[in-house]
Design an enzyme around this catalytic site. Structure first.
Site, PDB file in Angstrom:
ATOM      1  CE  LYS A   1      -6.744   3.838  -5.480  1.00 21.78           C
ATOM      2  NZ  LYS A   1      -6.210   4.031  -4.080  1.00 21.78           N
TER       3      LYS A   1
ATOM      4  CE1 TYR B   1     -11.957   3.900  -4.389  1.00 20.43           C
ATOM      5  CE2 TYR B   1     -10.066   5.127  -3.577  1.00 20.43           C
ATOM      6  CZ  TYR B   1     -10.721   3.931  -3.778  1.00 20.43           C
ATOM      7  OH  TYR B   1     -10.145   2.755  -3.371  1.00 20.43           O
TER       8      TYR B   1
HETATM    9  P1  NAD Z   1       1.235  -0.911   1.942  1.00 18.04           P
HETATM   10  O1  NAD Z   1       2.380  -0.014   2.174  1.00 18.04           O
HETATM   11  O2  NAD Z   1       0.440  -1.348   3.117  1.00 18.04           O
HETATM   12  O3  NAD Z   1       1.721  -2.223   1.191  1.00 18.04           O
HETATM   13  C1  NAD Z   1       2.572  -2.177   0.072  1.00 18.04           C
HETATM   14  C2  NAD Z   1       3.331  -3.479  -0.032  1.00 18.04           C
HETATM   15  O4  NAD Z   1       4.238  -3.391  -1.126  1.00 18.04           O
HETATM   16  C3  NAD Z   1       4.154  -3.797   1.231  1.00 18.04           C
HETATM   17  O5  NAD Z   1       3.979  -5.132   1.589  1.00 18.04           O
HETATM   18  C4  NAD Z   1       5.583  -3.539   0.782  1.00 18.04           C
HETATM   19  O6  NAD Z   1       6.520  -4.378   1.455  1.00 18.04           O
HETATM   20  C5  NAD Z   1       5.511  -3.886  -0.692  1.00 18.04           C
HETATM   21  N1  NAD Z   1       6.576  -3.285  -1.487  1.00 18.04           N
HETATM   22  C6  NAD Z   1       7.183  -3.890  -2.502  1.00 18.04           C
HETATM   23  N2  NAD Z   1       8.156  -3.136  -3.017  1.00 18.04           N
HETATM   24  C7  NAD Z   1       8.161  -2.007  -2.302  1.00 18.04           C
HETATM   25  C8  NAD Z   1       8.951  -0.830  -2.373  1.00 18.04           C
HETATM   26  N3  NAD Z   1       9.922  -0.671  -3.274  1.00 18.04           N
HETATM   27  N4  NAD Z   1       8.652   0.142  -1.499  1.00 18.04           N
HETATM   28  C9  NAD Z   1       7.672   0.023  -0.589  1.00 18.04           C
HETATM   29  N5  NAD Z   1       6.890  -1.087  -0.481  1.00 18.04           N
HETATM   30  C10 NAD Z   1       7.148  -2.087  -1.328  1.00 18.04           C
HETATM   31  O7  NAD Z   1       0.306  -0.191   0.862  1.00 18.04           O
HETATM   32  P2  NAD Z   1      -1.196  -0.564   0.529  1.00 18.04           P
HETATM   33  O8  NAD Z   1      -2.096   0.313   1.293  1.00 18.04           O
HETATM   34  O9  NAD Z   1      -1.394  -2.019   0.637  1.00 18.04           O
HETATM   35  O10 NAD Z   1      -1.288  -0.085  -1.017  1.00 18.04           O
HETATM   36  C11 NAD Z   1      -0.796  -0.867  -2.072  1.00 18.04           C
HETATM   37  C12 NAD Z   1      -1.563  -0.540  -3.360  1.00 18.04           C
HETATM   38  O11 NAD Z   1      -2.930  -0.836  -3.163  1.00 18.04           O
HETATM   39  C13 NAD Z   1      -1.506   0.920  -3.794  1.00 18.04           C
HETATM   40  O12 NAD Z   1      -1.444   1.012  -5.194  1.00 18.04           O
HETATM   41  C14 NAD Z   1      -2.808   1.502  -3.291  1.00 18.04           C
HETATM   42  O13 NAD Z   1      -3.272   2.604  -4.059  1.00 18.04           O
HETATM   43  C15 NAD Z   1      -3.714   0.305  -3.448  1.00 18.04           C
HETATM   44  N6  NAD Z   1      -4.851   0.348  -2.512  1.00 18.04           N
HETATM   45  C16 NAD Z   1      -6.100   0.184  -2.994  1.00 18.04           C
HETATM   46  C17 NAD Z   1      -7.181   0.206  -2.132  1.00 18.04           C
HETATM   47  C18 NAD Z   1      -8.584  -0.014  -2.643  1.00 18.04           C
HETATM   48  O14 NAD Z   1      -9.515   0.188  -1.887  1.00 18.04           O
HETATM   49  N7  NAD Z   1      -8.748  -0.448  -3.879  1.00 18.04           N
HETATM   50  C19 NAD Z   1      -6.968   0.415  -0.773  1.00 18.04           C
HETATM   51  C20 NAD Z   1      -5.668   0.562  -0.307  1.00 18.04           C
HETATM   52  C21 NAD Z   1      -4.606   0.535  -1.179  1.00 18.04           C
END
Ligand code: NAD
Length: 371
Positions: free
Chosen positions: A137, A222
């Site tokens: 999401k 949410y």
């Molecule tokens: P994060 O920044 O920790 O991780 C993102 C990943 O994507 C990194 O490994 C990064 O290297 C990679 N990536 C690939 N291409 C990229 C680019 N062009 N720019 C930046 N990063 C790039 O983020 P996250 O917290 O893991 O969030 C990722 C997704 O998961 C989002 O859509 C977020 O909304 C979702 N999320 C959902 C929940 C949930 O509870 N369902 C919780 C956290 C995050």
């Protein structure tokens, strides 16, 4: 137990940790599945960041799903994950090569866990490679893109599921059961408060190109999704008001705080808050003619806590992502129907509402919705 907001705050250097309550850690029951000898959903994770890591760890306890592959732009991360999760070289891809997953018979699905604005084209590429897709999401950054993702997955005859982990959370499901059984009576009002104080101003969550917005895309969703599954109806109108205290950190198109209201066909109304500038906001409250239900915290990683007019909710704490992945395997392989949908159409509904909230906040007008 650490919540997602704590994690992001620590990562980004914020000093105030979100401690909603001195959580009594309930017994953790990580998988509802005790015995299983059916097909296992073999999953590759795309995006090995903080949430991807959480999902990978949770999947260790899955009975119906297994992490078997990775897609990442960072070779060192791929090596680390290979060693940690016993992933063979042939199941490792980067962002240029992942279309070749098409020729890999050992991967059934790709779980897209990258910044929001990338989901659209990444999901479509996975669909074209003929693999089922689970997408985090918000499914994308607007309803038009979301619908294109749904259409692409339909065309490719693959399933598209959205990572709505709360749709499998036991206390949430108990309130939904009570409401459906008529135990709360006619629903009158919902309040959803979702927010935290975000840290590092340079992170992708505050970059419109990658996030598609601000707090609404990340955490406000949410309250939107929660309003729909708690009330049990689709909103027919929305009004919204935006406030911004820090124009340097929250640039044009990146919302800091939005309050929004919904009207529902049965007469219920909702009042919600989405923010990146206040802590201690993770609360759902449902008021109905015969009683009430409250979840606080309502959407963190848990333990979720809550009560209704009949007393405390005592359902056990589960690791959300473990149960989600086992249930999603059931949806993909067995055609299981979850109590609250997690399909692409469900994701598009939230995006239509987000589009309308942005429009309402910008114009000051009441926007009618047809979901
Ligand atoms: P994060 O920044 O920790 O991780 C993102 C990943 O994507 C990194 O490994 C990064 O290297 C990679 N990536 C690939 N291409 C990229 C680019 N062009 N720019 C930046 N990063 C790039 O983020 P996250 O917290 O893991 O969030 C990722 C997704 O998961 C989002 O859509 C977020 O909304 C979702 N999320 C959902 C929940 C949930 O509870 N369902 C919780 C956290 C995050």
């Amino acid at each position: 137990m650490q919540s997602r907001r704590d994690f992001i705050q620590k990562l980004t250097g914020s000093v105030i940790a979100l401690q909603i309550s001195p959580a009594v850690i309930a017994a953790s029951c990580n998988s509802a599945v005790t015995h299983y000898d059916g097909p296992v959903l073999r999953v590759a994770i795309m995006g090995l960041g903080s949430y991807g890591t959480r999902v990978a760890e949770a999947m260790k306890d899955c009975k119906k799903a297994k992490l078997v592959g990775v897609i990442s732009g960072t070779p060192s991360k791929i090596k680390d994950w290979q060693a940690k999760y016993n992933i063979p070289e042939k199941n490792c891809y980067n962002y240029e090569t992942f279309d070749q997953v098409k020729n890999n018979p050992d991967i059934d699905a790709v779980y897209v866990i990258t910044p929001n604005a990338l989901h659209h084209h990444q999901v479509i590429r996975v669909a074209k490679a003929g693999k089922h897709v689970i997408c985090e999401k918000p499914m994308s950054i607007n309803a038009k893109d979301g619908q294109e993702m749904v259409d692409a997955c339909k065309k490719a005859n693959v399933k598209l599921l959205v990572g709505y982990r709360m749709h499998f959370e036991p206390k949430t499901l108990e309130i939904i059961r009570m409401r459906k059984a008529g135990e709360l009576g006619k629903v009158l009002f919902f309040q959803g408060l979702c927010g935290f104080n975000i840290g590092d101003p340079t992170q992708w969550r505050l970059n419109k190109q990658l996030s598609g917005g601000g707090s609404m895309m990340d955490i406000g969703i949410y309250a939107i999704n929660g309003a729909r599954y708690m009330v049990g109806e689709e909103p027919i109108w929305v009004t919204a008001q935006e406030t911004k205290t820090n124009h340097e950190k929250f640039k044009e198109g990146v919302d800091e705080t939005i309050q929004f209201q919904f009207g529902f066909p049965g007469g219920a109304v909702a009042s919600c808050l989405s923010t990146y500038a206040m802590n201690n906001l993770d609360r759902f409250f449902l008021d109905a003619e015969k009683g009430y239900a409250e979840l606080y915290p309502s959407t963190g990683y848990g333990p979720i806590q809550g009560r209704t007019s009949k007393g405390e909710l005592t359902q056990p704490h589960v690791t959300h992502q473990t149960v989600q992945m086992d249930e999603m395997a059931g949806i993909i392989f067995e055609g299981k129907q979850p109590p609250v949908p997690v399909d692409g159409e469900e994701g598009v509904k939230d995006l239509k509402i987000i589009d309308a909230i942005f429009e309402a906040a910008k114009t000051g007008k009441k926007i009618n919705l047809k979901l």
